[in-house]
Structure formats: structure tokens, C-alpha cells
Scaffold this motif. Structure first.
Motif, PDB file in Angstrom:
ATOM      1  N   LEU A   1      -7.587  -9.906   5.396  1.00  0.00           N
ATOM      2  CA  LEU A   1      -7.324 -10.481   4.076  1.00  0.00           C
ATOM      3  C   LEU A   1      -8.565 -11.195   3.564  1.00  0.00           C
TER       4      LEU A   1
ATOM      5  N   ARG B   1       0.446  -6.454   2.822  1.00  0.00           N
ATOM      6  CA  ARG B   1      -0.930  -5.982   2.925  1.00  0.00           C
ATOM      7  C   ARG B   1      -1.282  -5.732   4.375  1.00  0.00           C
TER       8      ARG B   1
ATOM      9  N   SER C   1      -8.569   0.490  -1.056  1.00  0.00           N
ATOM     10  CA  SER C   1      -8.577  -0.881  -0.539  1.00  0.00           C
ATOM     11  C   SER C   1      -9.376  -1.041   0.750  1.00  0.00           C
ATOM     12  N   GLN C   2      -9.718   0.044   1.438  1.00  0.00           N
ATOM     13  CA  GLN C   2     -10.469  -0.061   2.699  1.00  0.00           C
ATOM     14  C   GLN C   2     -11.951  -0.160   2.371  1.00  0.00           C
TER      15      GLN C   2
ATOM     16  N   PRO D   1       0.839  -1.201   0.000  1.00  0.00           N
ATOM     17  CA  PRO D   1       0.000   0.000   0.000  1.00  0.00           C
ATOM     18  C   PRO D   1       0.874   1.251   0.000  1.00  0.00           C
TER      19      PRO D   1
ATOM     20  N   ASP E   1      -2.496   1.823  -3.631  1.00  0.00           N
ATOM     21  CA  ASP E   1      -3.604   1.463  -2.755  1.00  0.00           C
ATOM     22  C   ASP E   1      -4.621   0.574  -3.464  1.00  0.00           C
ATOM     23  N   ARG E   2      -4.385   0.291  -4.730  1.00  0.00           N
ATOM     24  CA  ARG E   2      -5.200  -0.697  -5.436  1.00  0.00           C
ATOM     25  C   ARG E   2      -4.765  -2.085  -4.980  1.00  0.00           C
ATOM     26  N   VAL E   3      -5.723  -3.002  -4.783  1.00  0.00           N
ATOM     27  CA  VAL E   3      -5.373  -4.370  -4.418  1.00  0.00           C
ATOM     28  C   VAL E   3      -4.831  -5.070  -5.665  1.00  0.00           C
TER      29      VAL E   3
ATOM     30  N   SER F   1      -0.270 -16.502   2.952  1.00  0.00           N
ATOM     31  CA  SER F   1       0.043 -15.303   3.726  1.00  0.00           C
ATOM     32  C   SER F   1       0.716 -15.679   5.030  1.00  0.00           C
TER      33      SER F   1
ATOM     34  N   ASP G   1      -3.400  -7.808  -8.138  1.00  0.00           N
ATOM     35  CA  ASP G   1      -3.491  -9.247  -8.400  1.00  0.00           C
ATOM     36  C   ASP G   1      -2.063  -9.732  -8.626  1.00  0.00           C
TER      37      ASP G   1
END
Length: 301
Positions: free
Chosen positions: A148, A144, A197-198, A99, A129-131, A155, A133
Motif C-alpha cells: 500500500l 487492495r 496497478s502493479q 481489483p 485494476d485502476r487504483v 487499512s 480514489d
């Protein structure tokens, strides 16, 4: 039955998501994989996986044991390689994403020291801040922060992450101090926009259960640093991580509110694509982060 083989089979099944896929990867019958898992669970006395005809889900004990097994198997592979090759050095290129705000403060500053220790490595750091891939975009590891989503990714938890509802003293003097999360609707709340992302909202523990609220206000932004700056300027309440606001709290620029309703901490994680054996460079990077984040004085510096 060999304990290590049971553990390797457990990791493989968790990674593939099914007994059949894991059995195909190893070239054995699914029943063999099933017997190995049954023997492992019987030996440990806990249920590691919930298995149905359609899906396989790790229990909380299974998730914790999976991380330990992955580390043990990776360490064994390193030890064998070091003996057989007369020493093992990490090399190649490592692609990492994190992030933006957290990455600027707590990932980027750790890169120079990591590269100084591993002269044959190069590293690319993506801050967004984009999740991301990470599988389809070719990243070796993502850092991250927060809860999750369920996925096929692996992870490992690096540290706790606590969130606070904060405001500038000037704002609280002008608008009053909320005493209960239900009062947030009467306040100016500074929120992350929907593409950030939030996505679950602000978490509070109310009547013994964690509830996620999605307050609205006149201002939102996709950049957490901008929300932080607006909050310090007295433009409203914000829900921020302690790693971001500790210095402001200590200096009196911000004040935490609704502390009696603070939700339990979530986590800071290293996330990587599903893999039976992670590359050495990725494992060393994760351990580098863990060594720093695990120090009690790190977050106060």
C-alpha cells in the motif's frame, strides 16, 4: 488518565495527521493531545508515533496498535448502541471496489452470503485494476492486494498474499529455466502495462534484501487475467499471486521458478476513508471478508 481516552486520542491524531488538527476536532489544546499520547506510549513502553514539526508518522508498532484500537472503539460503540436502542441492524448502501481479477474470484462470490445475513443492506461492487480514489469517488471500502502506498486512508490486513514467478512447462522446455532473477532479461516476460496497478515490478529477495525488477517483453497487458491465460499458453514467464495460479500449479499447467528468491508475502487489505467511527455496514463487511480469508481451507477451495 483514562485508558480509553488515550486510545481515542491516538486514533484521532493518526486519522487527522497532526496534533493540532486532532485537538481542533475535539475542542482541546494541542498540548492536551500531546500529553495523552505521551502517557499512552509511556504506559505501553513503545513508541507509537514519530513526531516532528512538519509531519507525524506511525511506527510499525503504532500501525498495528492503531488497527486494534479502531476495532476496540468500534466494538464498544456497537455494544452501547445495541443496549440503548434495543438491538442494532446494519442498513443503507455500501459501495465497494476491488481489483478486477481478485474481485471476480474472491470478493464477488462473498457478496450473496453477506446480503443474506443483512437484509436491510444493498451493495454496489466496482471491479477495476485502476487504483480508485475512494474518497473522491465515494466508496466506503476498497479491497487492495499488495504493498500500500503511504496515504491518509485507514487499512486493515485481511490475509497474506504471496507472489510467484511461473511459466508453462512447454515454455521452459523451449526457453530454459531461469536460475537467477538476473536471467529474466533473456526471457519472454509477460508484464502488466504501465497504467495498471502493479507499478513497482516483480519482487525478489536477493542477497538478503527485497529488490524490484521491471522485466520487459514483447507482450504486456493491463488485464492480469489475460497475462495468466498467455502464460498458460506458453507465451512466457509471469509474476502472479498464488490465489490465481494454485489450481494451475496443482494440475501441472504451470510451474513455479526462482522459488529460492521468493520475496516475503505482502498483504490483502481492506482500505477505507479516514474516519473515527466507521459505519456499521462497513465494519460488518470487513469482518465478513476476514472470516472467510482467515480460514486455512478457503484459499485451497
Amino acid at each position: 488518565m483514562d485508558k480509553l481516552k488515550q486510545m481515542e486520542s491516538f486514533v484521532l491524531v493518526a486519522g487527522k495527521g497532526s496534533l493540532t488538527a486532532a485537538a481542533q476536532a475535539e475542542g482541546v489544546a494541542p498540548a492536551v493531545m500531546g500529553r495523552r499520547l505521551d502517557a499512552l506510549e509511556a504506559r505501553l513502553g513503545v513508541k507509537l508515533m514519530l513526531r516532528t514539526t512538519r509531519r507525524l508518522t506511525l511506527t510499525s508498532e503504532g500501525q498495528a496498535f492503531l488497527e486494534d484500537c479502531q476495532r476496540l472503539i468500534a466494538s464498544l460503540a456497537d455494544a452501547e448502541a445495541a443496549v440503548s436502542a434495543g438491538g442494532l441492524k446494519a442498513s443503507g448502501h455500501l459501495r465497494v471496489t476491488a481489483p478486477a481479477g481478485f474481485g471476480r474470484r474472491h470478493v464477488a462470490p462473498l457478496v450473496p452470503g453477506f446480503l443474506a445475513e443483512h437484509a436491510d443492506l444493498s451493495l454496489s461492487l466496482n471491479l477495476s485494476d485502476r487504483v480508485i480514489d475512494i474518497v473522491h469517488e465515494g466508496f466506503d471500502c476498497a479491497v487492495r492486494v499488495g504493498d500500500l502506498p503511504d496515504s491518509s486512508l485507514v487499512s486493515t490486513r485481511l490475509a497474506d498474499n504471496r507472489r510467484l514467478c511461473v511459466a508453462a512447462p512447454g515454455y521452459l522446455k523451449r526457453a530454459g529455466t531461469p536460475k537467477h532473477p538476473d536471467e529474466l532479461g533473456r526471457h519472454a516476460c509477460l508484464t502488466l502495462s504501465s497504467e495498471a496497478s502493479q507499478v513497482r515490478g516483480w519482487a525478489f529477495q536477493i542477497d538478503g534484501a527485497v529488490q524490484h525488477l521491471r522485466p520487459v517483453g514483447r507482450l504486456d497487458c493491463s488485464d492480469g487475467q489475460v497475462l495468466h491465460d498467455w502464460c498458460v499458453e506458453g507465451m512466457g514467464l509471469a509474476w502472479r499471486s498464488t490465489w490465481e495460479v494454485e489450481a494451475d500449479l496443482a494440475a501441472g499447467r504451470l510451474v513455479s521458478v526462482l522459488d529460492a528468491f521468493a520475496a516475503p508475502p505482502n498483504g490483502i487489505y481492506a482500505v477505507f476513508p479516514q474516519s473515527r467511527h466507521l459505519p456499521l455496514r462497513t465494519r460488518l463487511w470487513v469482518e465478513h471478508l476476514r472470516a472467510h480469508y482467515g480460514r486455512a481451507d478457503y484459499w485451497r477451495s
